[in-house]
Design an enzyme around this catalytic site. Structure first.
Site, mmCIF file in Angstrom:
data_model
loop_
_atom_site.group_PDB
_atom_site.id
_atom_site.type_symbol
_atom_site.label_atom_id
_atom_site.label_comp_id
_atom_site.label_asym_id
_atom_site.label_seq_id
_atom_site.Cartn_x
_atom_site.Cartn_y
_atom_site.Cartn_z
ATOM 1 N N GLU A 60 -7.993 -11.067 -2.305
ATOM 2 C CA GLU A 60 -8.300 -12.324 -1.763
ATOM 3 C C GLU A 60 -6.980 -13.365 -2.318
ATOM 4 O O GLU A 60 -6.702 -14.337 -1.330
ATOM 5 C CB GLU A 60 -9.713 -12.890 -2.397
ATOM 6 C CG GLU A 60 -10.765 -12.076 -2.070
ATOM 7 C CD GLU A 60 -11.981 -12.298 -2.775
ATOM 8 O OE1 GLU A 60 -13.047 -12.675 -2.188
ATOM 9 O OE2 GLU A 60 -12.022 -12.075 -4.052
ATOM 10 N N GLU A 73 -15.710 -4.505 -3.025
ATOM 11 C CA GLU A 73 -16.767 -4.987 -3.819
ATOM 12 C C GLU A 73 -18.226 -4.581 -3.447
ATOM 13 O O GLU A 73 -19.292 -4.213 -4.150
ATOM 14 C CB GLU A 73 -16.902 -6.696 -3.594
ATOM 15 C CG GLU A 73 -15.704 -7.434 -4.363
ATOM 16 C CD GLU A 73 -14.352 -7.372 -3.893
ATOM 17 O OE1 GLU A 73 -13.573 -8.227 -4.104
ATOM 18 O OE2 GLU A 73 -14.121 -6.892 -2.609
#
Length: 254
Positions: A108, A128
């Site tokens: 990210e 995730e």
């Protein structure tokens, strides 16, 4: 200012923020607070580029999973997303130089940068979903960079991709041999530094506005889903604890 987990150097219109919590540069709250403190010291006046790089074999293996549990998740999200809010507020062109694995929060961080130069050995992914949560910042920026279908595929499968595929889908600008990464990064930064800082920042502002891109509003909505709807679930708790316990999660929601 001295930092334990990062380094910050400012020279010739370039602020270089280096992650140095080896070996994997896992982003814990203490490290992310240092990143926010470092970004708070920067001013757009006289600054043309923010370069984010890392020492060690990984760019970053992501945010510390143990700090997702209980009330800590609110503090974690606040400091983690604070990094991106500060990058956005700074308004200068941001460059990520990725030498190794960029996973989870590390992916990210790289993806949020305007430009990414990657080693051919670099890998990118958002795993995730495998531990019962989703990546809020990737949910914000991936669809803008690669389109809805590929963005959703990467987020819901947790697949890890190589640098060349990341370039092909728009996540990375340039892929070079590992031994050429530093030179290629400096060549790109050098091109930017040779331009007007004011024109650079206004050009970035125009491109973002041209997308009608209200990232802050989007991030707030995603945070609300993450903190208020996802984190109270049994599966989020189970997935995170299973990862820490090194066992397979037992999902309760079918």
């Amino acid at each position: 200012m001295a930092y334990e987990h990062i380094k910050l150097a400012v020279a010739d219109g370039v602020a270089t923020l280096t992650l140095c919590r080896e070996p994997l540069n896992v982003l814990n709250i203490a490290m992310m607070k240092e990143m926010n403190q470092a970004l708070d010291t920067l001013s757009p006046a006289g600054l043309k580029v923010l370069l984010i790089q890392a020492e060690g074999k990984a760019f970053s293996a992501g945010v510390d999973v143990g700090e997702h549990l209980g009330d800590q998740v609110h503090d974690m999200i606040e400091v983690f997303h604070g990094i991106f809010r500060r990058m956005e507020k700074l308004g200068v062109v941001t460059v990520a130089s990725v030498q190794g694995a960029a996973l989870g929060g590390g992916c990210e961080l790289a993806a949020y940068c305007d430009l990414v130069v990657a080693s051919a050995k670099a890998k990118f992914g958002q795993p995730e979903i495998l531990v019962g949560v989703f990546p809020p910042v990737a949910a914000l920026v991936f669809p803008r960079q690669m389109g809805y279908k590929k963005a959703l595929e990467l987020i819901v499968t947790g697949d890890v991709i190589g640098a060349e595929e990341a370039k092909a889908i728009g996540l990375v600008n340039q892929v070079v041999a590992p031994e050429e990464l530093a030179e290629a990064t400096q060549t790109l930064v050098g091109k930017l530094v040779g331009l007007s800082g004011l024109v650079l920042s206004l050009t970035k502002k125009a491109v973002v506005r041209g997308l009608m891109d209200e990232k802050e509003q989007g991030l707030q909505l995603i945070e609300k889903i993450y903190l208020d709807e996802l984190m109270p679930t049994a599966d989020a708790e189970e997935g995170l604890r299973a990862f820490l316990d090194k066992r397979k999660p037992q999902w309760t929601e079918k």
